[in-house]
Every structure is written in C-alpha cells, then in structure tokens.
Design a protein around this motif. Structure first.
Motif, short mmCIF file in Angstrom:
data_model
loop_
_atom_site.label_atom_id
_atom_site.label_comp_id
_atom_site.label_asym_id
_atom_site.label_seq_id
_atom_site.Cartn_x
_atom_site.Cartn_y
_atom_site.Cartn_z
N TRP A 154 0.83 -1.20 0.00
CA TRP A 154 0.00 0.00 0.00
C TRP A 154 0.87 1.25 0.00
CZ3 TRP A 154 0.93 3.37 3.91
CH2 TRP A 154 1.51 2.87 5.08
N ASP A 155 0.29 2.34 -0.46
CA ASP A 155 0.95 3.64 -0.35
C ASP A 155 -0.11 4.69 -0.07
OD1 ASP A 155 0.12 4.79 -3.12
OD2 ASP A 155 1.07 2.87 -3.61
N ALA A 156 0.30 5.76 0.59
CA ALA A 156 -0.64 6.80 0.99
C ALA A 156 0.13 8.05 1.37
CB ALA A 156 -1.50 6.33 2.17
N ALA B 287 -18.11 -15.40 -5.27
CA ALA B 287 -16.66 -15.21 -5.24
C ALA B 287 -16.30 -13.74 -5.43
CB ALA B 287 -15.99 -16.06 -6.31
N GLU B 288 -17.01 -13.06 -6.33
CA GLU B 288 -16.75 -11.64 -6.55
C GLU B 288 -17.14 -10.82 -5.33
OE1 GLU B 288 -15.64 -8.03 -7.95
OE2 GLU B 288 -15.07 -10.04 -8.65
N GLU B 289 -18.27 -11.18 -4.71
CA GLU B 289 -18.70 -10.48 -3.49
C GLU B 289 -17.68 -10.67 -2.37
OE1 GLU B 289 -20.80 -8.30 -0.71
OE2 GLU B 289 -21.06 -8.40 -2.89
N SER B 290 -17.16 -11.89 -2.23
CA SER B 290 -16.16 -12.13 -1.18
C SER B 290 -14.90 -11.32 -1.44
CB SER B 290 -15.82 -13.63 -1.10
OG SER B 290 -15.00 -14.03 -2.19
N ARG B 291 -14.53 -11.18 -2.71
CA ARG B 291 -13.35 -10.39 -3.05
C ARG B 291 -13.55 -8.94 -2.64
NH1 ARG B 291 -8.99 -10.59 -6.62
NH2 ARG B 291 -8.37 -8.57 -7.49
N GLN B 292 -14.73 -8.40 -2.90
CA GLN B 292 -15.00 -7.02 -2.51
C GLN B 292 -14.99 -6.85 -0.99
OE1 GLN B 292 -15.00 -4.56 -4.73
NE2 GLN B 292 -14.63 -6.17 -6.25
N GLN B 293 -15.52 -7.85 -0.26
CA GLN B 293 -15.49 -7.80 1.20
C GLN B 293 -14.05 -7.83 1.70
OE1 GLN B 293 -19.74 -10.24 1.86
NE2 GLN B 293 -17.87 -10.99 2.79
N MET B 294 -13.24 -8.69 1.09
CA MET B 294 -11.84 -8.78 1.50
C MET B 294 -11.10 -7.47 1.23
SD MET B 294 -10.79 -12.62 0.23
CE MET B 294 -11.72 -14.08 0.74
N ILE B 295 -11.36 -6.86 0.07
CA ILE B 295 -10.70 -5.60 -0.26
C ILE B 295 -11.07 -4.51 0.74
CG2 ILE B 295 -10.70 -3.72 -1.95
CD1 ILE B 295 -10.70 -5.83 -4.15
N ALA B 296 -12.36 -4.47 1.13
CA ALA B 296 -12.79 -3.47 2.11
C ALA B 296 -12.05 -3.67 3.45
CB ALA B 296 -14.29 -3.55 2.32
N LYS B 297 -11.89 -4.92 3.85
CA LYS B 297 -11.17 -5.19 5.10
C LYS B 297 -9.68 -4.89 4.97
CE LYS B 297 -14.52 -8.57 6.77
NZ LYS B 297 -14.78 -9.96 7.20
N LEU B 298 -9.13 -5.16 3.79
CA LEU B 298 -7.72 -4.84 3.57
C LEU B 298 -7.47 -3.33 3.63
CD1 LEU B 298 -6.86 -7.31 0.66
CD2 LEU B 298 -5.85 -7.33 2.96
N GLU B 299 -8.42 -2.56 3.12
CA GLU B 299 -8.27 -1.11 3.20
C GLU B 299 -8.20 -0.65 4.65
OE1 GLU B 299 -11.55 0.28 0.92
OE2 GLU B 299 -10.44 0.28 -0.97
N ASP B 300 -9.03 -1.27 5.51
CA ASP B 300 -8.98 -0.92 6.94
C ASP B 300 -7.65 -1.34 7.57
OD1 ASP B 300 -11.50 0.17 6.82
OD2 ASP B 300 -12.52 -1.65 7.48
N LEU B 301 -7.17 -2.55 7.20
CA LEU B 301 -5.91 -3.04 7.76
C LEU B 301 -4.74 -2.16 7.32
CD1 LEU B 301 -6.40 -6.90 7.24
CD2 LEU B 301 -6.43 -5.67 9.42
N CYS B 302 -4.75 -1.76 6.05
CA CYS B 302 -3.67 -0.90 5.55
C CYS B 302 -3.76 0.49 6.17
CB CYS B 302 -3.74 -0.82 4.03
SG CYS B 302 -3.36 -2.38 3.18
N ALA B 303 -4.98 1.01 6.29
CA ALA B 303 -5.15 2.33 6.89
C ALA B 303 -4.62 2.36 8.32
CB ALA B 303 -6.63 2.72 6.86
N ALA B 304 -4.78 1.24 9.03
CA ALA B 304 -4.29 1.18 10.41
C ALA B 304 -2.77 1.23 10.48
CB ALA B 304 -4.80 -0.10 11.09
#
Length: 376
Positions: free
Chosen positions: A179-181, A272-289
C-alpha cells in the motif's frame, strides 16, 4: 406432520429416517443433537461419524472452470419450487407439493428447473437452539422494544416460527497487499483574532503536514462469509452473524430432518466476486491502520490473492414472518447462537407520547432560560 412432507408451505426433510420403534419419521433435535421420533420419543440409532466430519475445501479456480458431476446434487431425490414473490427456492421431498412460501407466505410457487444440478453442500452447521427457547427469546425481544404495540407481546404470533437451513458460501485466501498513501501529522500554530466583544485573542489552529508513506500487509482470510440466500433480508441476516463455521460437520441429510432447506440463489461466481469485494474493504482498513501519523489521504492498495478455496455450507435460522395490520414483518434467530434481529411495528400512541414528552422537556428548558436560570 411427518418428515419428508410439505404441508401449508413447510418443507421438511430431503431424506426420510424411519423410527426403529414405531416406523414414524425421525427428526433432527437441536437440543439433544440426535435424530428423535416426534411421536414416541425414541432415539434413532443413526450416527454421524464425527471423527471424519471435517469439511473439505475445494479449489475455487478449478471449481469455477468445471465442477465434477459427483460433487453436485443433494444425494437424494428432491423437487425444487421457486416463490414468484420473493424468489426464494425451496428444496423438498417430491411426494408433496407446498401451498405457501416459507419465507414470505405467498401461494405463488412454481417448479424450479436447473440446467445443471446444484453444487452439493460441503458441510452443515446443525441447529442447537430449539423452538421452545426461540419462542421465549422472541417474546423477550418484543418486550425490549418499548415503542412496539403492547398487544404484540400478548399475541400468539410466535406459534408460526419455522426452522430453515439457508445456504452460505465461505472463502479462504492468502493476500499479499502493498500500500501507499499520504500520512498526515497534526501541528498547531498561534493565530491572532478577535472574540465576540472585539477583544484581541490568540488561538491555536490545527494544521496538517503531509508526507509519503508505504508498507505491506500480509493477511489470511478464513471463511469469509457470503450469504447464498435471496429469501431473507440481508441486513437482518448480517445482524445475526457470525455463524461459527468452524463447528460445521460433513454434509449429511440426517441434520436436515424436520427443517426447511433453501436452495442457493447467489451462484458461486457472483459469491466469489462479493467475497473479493469484502476482503478488499477489510484490507483497506488493515492498511489504513498501518499508515503513520494522525490522519491519511489517497490510500491505494495493491492486493495479490493466492490459495483461493471455498465451501458451500448450510447454516440454521429460525424465521418468524408475521402480519401486523397491513404490513408484514420478519424476525430472524441464529439457530446456533440464538442471536436475534428483526423488524416490528410501532405503537402510534407510544410514539406520540414520546414526542409530547420531548416537546415538554424542551419547553421546560426554554422557560427556565427565560427566567434567568444559568445551566453552566
């Protein structure tokens, strides 16, 4: 009502298990975790091999290409009907025809034919909460809603509570996510100004210093859930999660005895696509932390997924669908944990009294202010 039948829209078991004592159809008992005859109380000698009850996970990519036929079907003769109102698909023994939808009560049921047999469930999370407890819990839940009509708690609506097995997909994945920010660091400067009376004052004003930041998150997703149902409101279903999928046992029709089964309506590719979107949303929170500083902006993540696997599971739900006035309401209860979520009507008189009480309180405060009372 006997197992393997449909009466008044209630779908029973996909496979019958006769009682060894009287010959009636045994049903899965959530409290005793056994097949029990509802007429004579005899325990069926049928046993589930817990030692080999682990749920195998299938490779997602291979399955999306071409699932083998031996991994399809319900392992028993079955007939499917679809509700033309809510679009739920129910699966049951072909000996009887249902009259009403188990989910919304509509009589508009038609045969449901598939191009291919469904992906067979890999596991079942058996019921642990029985009907008597569910009825009491729903009554207590109603009593906690003090804006609900009083006669709602005194009604016999809980007599229509039904048990369902609903489909879920769960997905596993290993993710490597750079990630980068831009990381923001707060600092303060003194700024001169004037107060409301024109006097000179100095106040501290917050500023942000931005600087580039980057990092990597490595994460393992285990049993990321995606509901396969279209017969239940997803917002309520999410409120009774989680279902402890780690407690699932190998798919066996014995666990379905006496309960409704819903056919999945969210297919594997979409899930499978819905799970990918859920995972991406959680990854954004993990990276933001991980972003240093006090705040951040322009966060970009670059996930790489590997080791993708999935399971198709059946999880237990108690469902109460009831009409109050001209409107229909639903209450859901997690059949394993007992967690409740639902909707209910509101008493016009109670809401009116609440509004009047708020207005009276505001009026009282204004009167005190006019009289010179200082609240500070």
């Amino acid at each position: 009502m006997t197992d393997g039948q449909v009466t008044g829209g209630q779908v029973e078991a996909l496979e019958t298990h006769p009682c060894p004592a009287c010959g009636a159809k045994a049903q899965w008992n959530p409290t005793r975790q056994k097949l029990i005859c509802p007429f004579c109380g005899t325990e069926s000698p049928y046993q589930i091999d817990r030692a080999s009850g682990q749920v195998a996970e299938l490779d997602l990519v291979a399955t999306l290409r071409d699932l083998p036929e031996e991994q399809r079907g319900w392992q028993t003769e079955r007939r499917s009907v679809q509700c033309q109102n809510c679009k739920a698909v129910m699966v049951y023994d072909p000996a009887r025809v249902g009259q009403n939808c188990e989910f919304c009560g509509s009589p508009s049921l038609v045969g449901y034919d598939e191009i291919k047999a469904p992906i067979r469930p890999h596991g079942v999370l058996p019921f642990r909460i029985d009907q008597a407890r569910v009825r009491d819990d729903i009554r207590r839940w109603w009593r906690s809603k003090w804006l609900a009509p009083g006669r709602l708690m005194r009604s016999a609506l809980v007599d229509t509570v039904r048990s369902l097995y609903i489909p879920y997909w769960t997905f596993d994945a290993n993710v490597h996510c750079p990630w980068d920010a831009e990381a923001g660091h707060y600092y303060y400067v003194s700024v001169e100004g004037r107060d409301s009376k024109g006097r000179r004052v100095v106040r501290q004003e917050q500023r942000v210093r931005w600087e580039a930041a980057s990092g990597v998150v490595d994460h393992v997703f285990d049993d990321e859930p995606v509901p396969g149902t279209q017969g239940l409101p997803i917002d309520l279903l999410r409120k009774v999660e989680p279902f402890p999928t780690g407690e699932c046992v190998k798919y066996d029709t014995a666990f379905l005895a006496g309960h409704v089964v819903e056919h999945y309506r969210v297919v594997l590719v979409d899930a499978a696509e819905e799970s990918r979107q859920q995972m991406i949303a959680k990854l954004e929170d993990l990276c933001a932390a991980q972003v240093p500083g006090d705040t951040h902006r322009n966060l970009q993540i670059h996930p790489t997924f590997s080791g993708l696997t999935f399971k198709h599971l059946l999880v237990p739900i108690w469902l109460l669908t009831y009409n109050y006035g001209r409107k229909a309401y639903q209450v859901l209860v997690n059949g394993y944990t007992g967690k409740i979520a639902g909707k209910h009507p509101y008493s016009v008189w109670k809401v009116l009294l609440l509004i009047l009480a708020i207005l009276a309180a505001v009026f009282f405060v204004l009167m005190l202010q006019d009289s010179g009372v200082d609240f500070q």
